[in-house]
Design a protein around this motif. Structure first.
Motif, PDB file in Angstrom:
ATOM      1  N   VAL A  61      -0.066  -8.515 -10.875  1.00  0.00           N
ATOM      2  CA  VAL A  61      -0.688  -9.778 -11.287  1.00  0.00           C
ATOM      3  C   VAL A  61      -1.024 -10.559 -10.020  1.00  0.00           C
ATOM      4  N   ARG A  62      -2.048 -10.121  -9.325  1.00  0.00           N
ATOM      5  CA  ARG A  62      -2.379 -10.678  -8.013  1.00  0.00           C
ATOM      6  C   ARG A  62      -3.310 -11.884  -8.083  1.00  0.00           C
ATOM      7  N   VAL A  69      -5.211 -11.962 -18.362  1.00  0.00           N
ATOM      8  CA  VAL A  69      -5.134 -10.729 -19.148  1.00  0.00           C
ATOM      9  C   VAL A  69      -3.788 -10.651 -19.880  1.00  0.00           C
ATOM     10  N   LEU A  70      -2.746 -11.149 -19.238  1.00  0.00           N
ATOM     11  CA  LEU A  70      -1.425 -11.157 -19.877  1.00  0.00           C
ATOM     12  C   LEU A  70      -1.473 -11.927 -21.192  1.00  0.00           C
ATOM     13  N   VAL A 104       4.625  -2.652  -6.885  1.00  0.00           N
ATOM     14  CA  VAL A 104       4.973  -1.232  -6.933  1.00  0.00           C
ATOM     15  C   VAL A 104       3.960  -0.405  -6.133  1.00  0.00           C
ATOM     16  N   THR A 105       2.844  -1.004  -5.754  1.00  0.00           N
ATOM     17  CA  THR A 105       1.866  -0.328  -4.885  1.00  0.00           C
ATOM     18  C   THR A 105       2.277  -0.413  -3.423  1.00  0.00           C
ATOM     19  N   LYS A 106       3.477  -0.940  -3.176  1.00  0.00           N
ATOM     20  CA  LYS A 106       4.087  -1.015  -1.848  1.00  0.00           C
ATOM     21  C   LYS A 106       3.366  -1.975  -0.901  1.00  0.00           C
ATOM     22  N   ASP A 107       2.853  -3.055  -1.429  1.00  0.00           N
ATOM     23  CA  ASP A 107       2.253  -4.078  -0.576  1.00  0.00           C
ATOM     24  C   ASP A 107       2.652  -5.445  -1.106  1.00  0.00           C
ATOM     25  N   THR A 108       2.401  -6.464  -0.296  1.00  0.00           N
ATOM     26  CA  THR A 108       2.803  -7.832  -0.641  1.00  0.00           C
ATOM     27  C   THR A 108       1.605  -8.769  -0.717  1.00  0.00           C
ATOM     28  N   GLU A 109       0.394  -8.220  -0.798  1.00  0.00           N
ATOM     29  CA  GLU A 109      -0.794  -9.065  -0.877  1.00  0.00           C
ATOM     30  C   GLU A 109      -0.927  -9.636  -2.282  1.00  0.00           C
ATOM     31  N   SER A 110      -1.179 -10.946  -2.360  1.00  0.00           N
ATOM     32  CA  SER A 110      -1.326 -11.589  -3.659  1.00  0.00           C
ATOM     33  C   SER A 110      -2.012 -12.939  -3.477  1.00  0.00           C
ATOM     34  N   ASP A 111      -3.043 -13.190  -4.289  1.00  0.00           N
ATOM     35  CA  ASP A 111      -3.732 -14.475  -4.267  1.00  0.00           C
ATOM     36  C   ASP A 111      -3.198 -15.409  -5.342  1.00  0.00           C
ATOM     37  N   PHE A 112      -2.143 -14.980  -6.019  1.00  0.00           N
ATOM     38  CA  PHE A 112      -1.636 -15.748  -7.149  1.00  0.00           C
ATOM     39  C   PHE A 112      -0.135 -15.520  -7.270  1.00  0.00           C
ATOM     40  N   VAL A 113       0.600 -16.589  -7.509  1.00  0.00           N
ATOM     41  CA  VAL A 113       2.035 -16.490  -7.789  1.00  0.00           C
ATOM     42  C   VAL A 113       2.347 -17.366  -8.994  1.00  0.00           C
ATOM     43  N   ASN A 114       3.367 -16.972  -9.757  1.00  0.00           N
ATOM     44  CA  ASN A 114       3.683 -17.727 -10.978  1.00  0.00           C
ATOM     45  C   ASN A 114       5.181 -17.663 -11.269  1.00  0.00           C
ATOM     46  N   TRP A 115       5.974 -17.951 -10.237  1.00  0.00           N
ATOM     47  CA  TRP A 115       7.423 -17.896 -10.397  1.00  0.00           C
ATOM     48  C   TRP A 115       7.908 -18.985 -11.350  1.00  0.00           C
TER      49      TRP A 115
END
Length: 363
Positions: A61-62, A69-70, A104-115
């Motif tokens: 969920v980047r 979509v969720l 799980v794709t082994k990277d930390t790139e993300s333009d979105f966070v929703n903690w």
């Protein structure tokens, strides 16, 4: 199909049957990515393996789009569902956006966070992440060995018709998968064009009635167009006095009829220097040594610091000097002539003095 704001021409896919023991409920595709919901109680590791069995991986969920979509897939479903975010080792790091977790794709790139608010930052905190519709799909740290109500897989492909990861019953998009073959769907039945629509393989083309052309800003819409010096105006059949002309044309009444006459914008000095009138518009340009800035302004091009004579006179946007070019030549000629006359007078005085001296000697 406007299911969620911000989604691009989406494809809603309903899936039937079971695969590897997991019940496929539905999928949602955007571009070349499909997200599939599996309603099967699973731990994080078993969910991850079931996705791999489908040549997929747990959903990432980047972006805000994938977060939308969720809400489409989960809707009013209850319970938690795994997404592909986990922490392999170490403690949570609040200074990072993903807080020490990775996809799980082994990277930390993300333009979105929703903690979720006040996440657990202790080293003993749960290492996997799930979402729940009751909590507005916030990212919740969840023990990896705790079964969730289901999970979501993500699959990327190059051809949505031949490479969909699962058997498809219905696809609302430019193609329909029937019996393993792609069958074109007619998008024109959905009336996407303002005037006319022509279906094509995998797509469609919009066109306009006579007197109109496709709007450059929106290819689905049309705007009035003449393309000549004069065209009949378009009038309301129920109210003939209400007539319309394309942009750049003036309405003129003549002999009981209405016409659209091209407006020559160049006569109104729309451009700072050169102007060329076109049907329904105009084009500005600049003289040699200048460049066009914006749509109608010209600025002098400074190529070097050395003094150079411009190839052509500048456009009189500034008030010219009080001394004209002809007057300047006259001043130069007068100055030269005066200097020559003064020199001649001095020579005559010298000859006269020489003559007087010679006369004295003779006497």
């Amino acid at each position: 199909m406007n299911v969620a704001a911000g989604l691009f021409v989406p494809m809603l896919v309903f899936l039937l049957g079971k695969a590897a023991g997991a019940e496929r409920t539905s999928s949602y595709c955007i571009g070349n990515v499909c997200f599939t919901l599996f309603r099967d109680p699973s731990t994080f590791s078993s969910a991850q393996q079931l996705c791999r069995d489908q040549d997929s991986h747990l959903m990432t969920v980047r972006t805000s789009v994938s977060s939308d979509v969720l809400s489409v897939l989960l809707g009013n479903l209850t319970g938690s569902f795994w997404i592909g975010l986990h922490r392999l080792s170490g403690c949570p790091d609040p200074s990072e956006e993903l807080r020490g977790f990775q996809w799980v794709t082994k990277d930390t790139e993300s333009d979105f966070v929703n903690w979720e608010s006040d996440p657990d930052d202790s080293c003993a905190a749960a290492r996997c992440v799930s979402v729940n519709g009751d909590e507005n799909f916030k990212w919740r740290q969840t023990p990896c060995d705790q079964p969730a109500a289901g999970f979501l897989c993500e699959n990327s492909f190059t051809d949505p018709c031949t490479n969909l990861p699962h058997a498809v019953e219905d696809v609302q998009s430019s193609t329909l998968l029937v019996g393993g073959a792609c069958v074109d769907t007619d998008e024109c039945t959905l009336a996407p064009c303002e005037h006319e629509c022509a279906n094509s393989l995998g797509s469609y083309v919009c066109s306009c009635f006579k007197g109109y052309r496709v709007d450059e800003k929106d290819p689905h819409k049309c705007r009035r167009h003449c393309g000549e010096q004069e065209c009949p105006a378009e009038c309301d059949p129920n109210y003939n006095f209400q007539c319309f002309c394309p942009d750049g044309y003036l309405l003129e009444e003549r002999g009981g009829s209405s016409f659209c006459i091209d407006l020559n914008e160049c006569e109104s000095n729309y451009c700072e220097q050169e102007c060329r009138n076109t049907y329904g518009g105009y084009v500005c340009s600049c003289k040699p040594g200048f460049k066009l800035v914006g749509e109608d302004q010209c600025r002098e091009v400074v190529e070097s610091s050395t003094l150079s004579i411009p190839a052509s006179p500048t456009y009189p946007t500034r008030r010219p000097s009080a001394v004209t070019a002809g007057a300047l030549v006259g001043i130069i000629v007068s100055t030269v002539a005066a200097g020559a006359l003064k020199e001649a007078e001095e020579n005559m005085h010298g000859l006269q003095r020489l003559s007087d001296s010679h006369r004295d000697k003779v006497v």
